[in-house]
Motif scaffolding. Sequence first.
Motif, PDB file in Angstrom:
ATOM      1  N   PRO A  25       0.839  -1.198   0.000  1.00  0.00           N
ATOM      2  CA  PRO A  25       0.000   0.000   0.000  1.00  0.00           C
ATOM      3  C   PRO A  25       0.873   1.245   0.000  1.00  0.00           C
ATOM      4  CG  PRO A  25      -0.720  -1.564   1.671  1.00  0.00           C
ATOM      5  CD  PRO A  25       0.591  -2.054   1.149  1.00  0.00           C
ATOM      6  N   SER A 174      -1.004  -7.221   4.938  1.00  0.00           N
ATOM      7  CA  SER A 174      -2.416  -6.893   4.802  1.00  0.00           C
ATOM      8  C   SER A 174      -2.549  -5.690   3.877  1.00  0.00           C
ATOM      9  CB  SER A 174      -3.017  -6.564   6.176  1.00  0.00           C
ATOM     10  OG  SER A 174      -2.536  -5.305   6.636  1.00  0.00           O
ATOM     11  N   GLU A 175      -3.762  -5.232   3.702  1.00  0.00           N
ATOM     12  CA  GLU A 175      -3.971  -4.050   2.877  1.00  0.00           C
ATOM     13  C   GLU A 175      -3.344  -2.810   3.506  1.00  0.00           C
ATOM     14  OE1 GLU A 175      -8.096  -3.583   2.182  1.00  0.00           O
ATOM     15  OE2 GLU A 175      -8.263  -5.337   0.863  1.00  0.00           O
TER      16      GLU A 175
END
Length: 559
Positions: A25, A174-175
């Motif tokens: 991200p 994770s995101e």
Amino acid sequence: MINNNPFKNTNAPANGGISNYYSLPTTTFLSTTLKPNTLQIVGESGVWSLDITPYSHTQNKPIANGFLYAKERTNRYALVRGEGYEIVEASYSKRAIAFKISAKEELSFVLNVRSFEALSPVMALDNRFWFASNRSSENSIVLANKYTENNGRVSLIEKCVLQIVGLEEDARVSERGIEFTLRATEQVYIYLGVGERACARTPKLNELRNGIEARTFNYSLGTPVGQGGLFSELSRLLPTVYGYKTFDENMGINAYLSESANADMEICALVGILAFDVPYEQIICYAKGGLHTAINLWCAFMVTRNHDFLKRGYELLLKANPIEKWDRLSTLSDCERAEKLFIYDIMERASRVLGTEDNEGIRAILERYNFDDKDISILCDNSPFGCFIKYLSLLRANDFDGIGRLRSEALSRYASVEKSLESYLYYFVALNATLGINFYSNDIRPALNFGASSDDCRISNLTVWSRKLGVNLLKDSFSLLVDSVCVFEAVGDTIFVSDFKEEIGGVSFGISINKGATITLNYPPFSKNKPKNSTFRLRLEGGKWFVRVKNNALKVEKA
């Protein structure tokens, strides 16, 4: 150690080539302000950052961004203290940094690696991160970022390695980024290297631990120390700047900060100045040209004597407060007019130092509107800088008794309120009332103020003007030390000294005494090479006095 590599690309080419397996991200630099707990590293082709966000393990919410940040003057060491955690950062090499995260309670952390600035003007960021190679190591990830030319052709790929060492459980992707959890008293070591050389060999756990511990020890040797009451906290607070890590002003982050964030940065910068660790970039970067900017610029100059910095700040103030628009002051409210006059007062002092042509015009404005202590008192109740503005007004009026009362009030306020930017400002105002620079003297030669305390306390290792200063305050005696040499001693009474400055062949100062004291001087106070027979002793009765000793000749006048 991480047993299973959470970043491992099971679909990566066998030859270790580039694969668009996973993009971390990322956020474009211009669309979001770099966070205060962002650690930077400059590569050969761009600037990378590692963003650390602590989360409450129970509520899964980011912890408030307020923390303490201490930076060694060599910029090789940094310390961040937050709510329940501590981060120590140390320079590992030219292209790598290492740091340790310790938790006092169970917390989750999210890491994001970003590349936010290309160093070449013809290059642009792709803003996607590419998993670079399938490393044999089970605790590291190698990322790469694409830099493209204006025609869109990829011209360079720079690698970055992120290594996490010491986790009991696996990190996870994770995101939000790379996540891991630390329980109370646990700690983890992280290495971030940029470029082929930094990625070729990553350090072991012992190397990271030993290097950070050695840097921490070296840093502690020069840390100021205090004893007695709240000054026992000096070793933790004095070298500390409350707030955000500073960034180069050319990065343009000023435009993306909210007004409240800007106000916090200005208070943060003032606290840094009062801790005698001037954050130059922070002062300029968050400058808006108002009163807080003016105070920070002037006080930073009085600490550093950096004329280039003062000139740069003066030009900024002159642009924001043009002299030719002085006639508009009559249309302002009392508070707004007082603020403008205070800015002009500081500009007049700066123009005197710099020898600019604007001095007469600024002085005429101040004389026309009769800027005085009444104007300053209005601002004390209407500014986040109020406590420090009151301190400046007392210095301006030579109100030594008032400074003593303010010191007691500031320490009491610091002890009784929740810790915040304002509370730390109270603490450092109290410190400067005990030992500090005279920020508001008409004579801008380096001068100290000290005393103003009926409590027993001791301060040592305070670095000002490349000298190590210290004070010992007892009930009926006071001594000032410069580089471990006692240059001033008063025995017999509580005293306050202002404008203690070195002169050719001697020393001068103002002093307030309750009943009477015997004074011993060792002059000149700040020069390392002292001549023979440079000690002088005198007796002063109660009152306010001006004292000058020059070539063993004494001059004492009622102040």
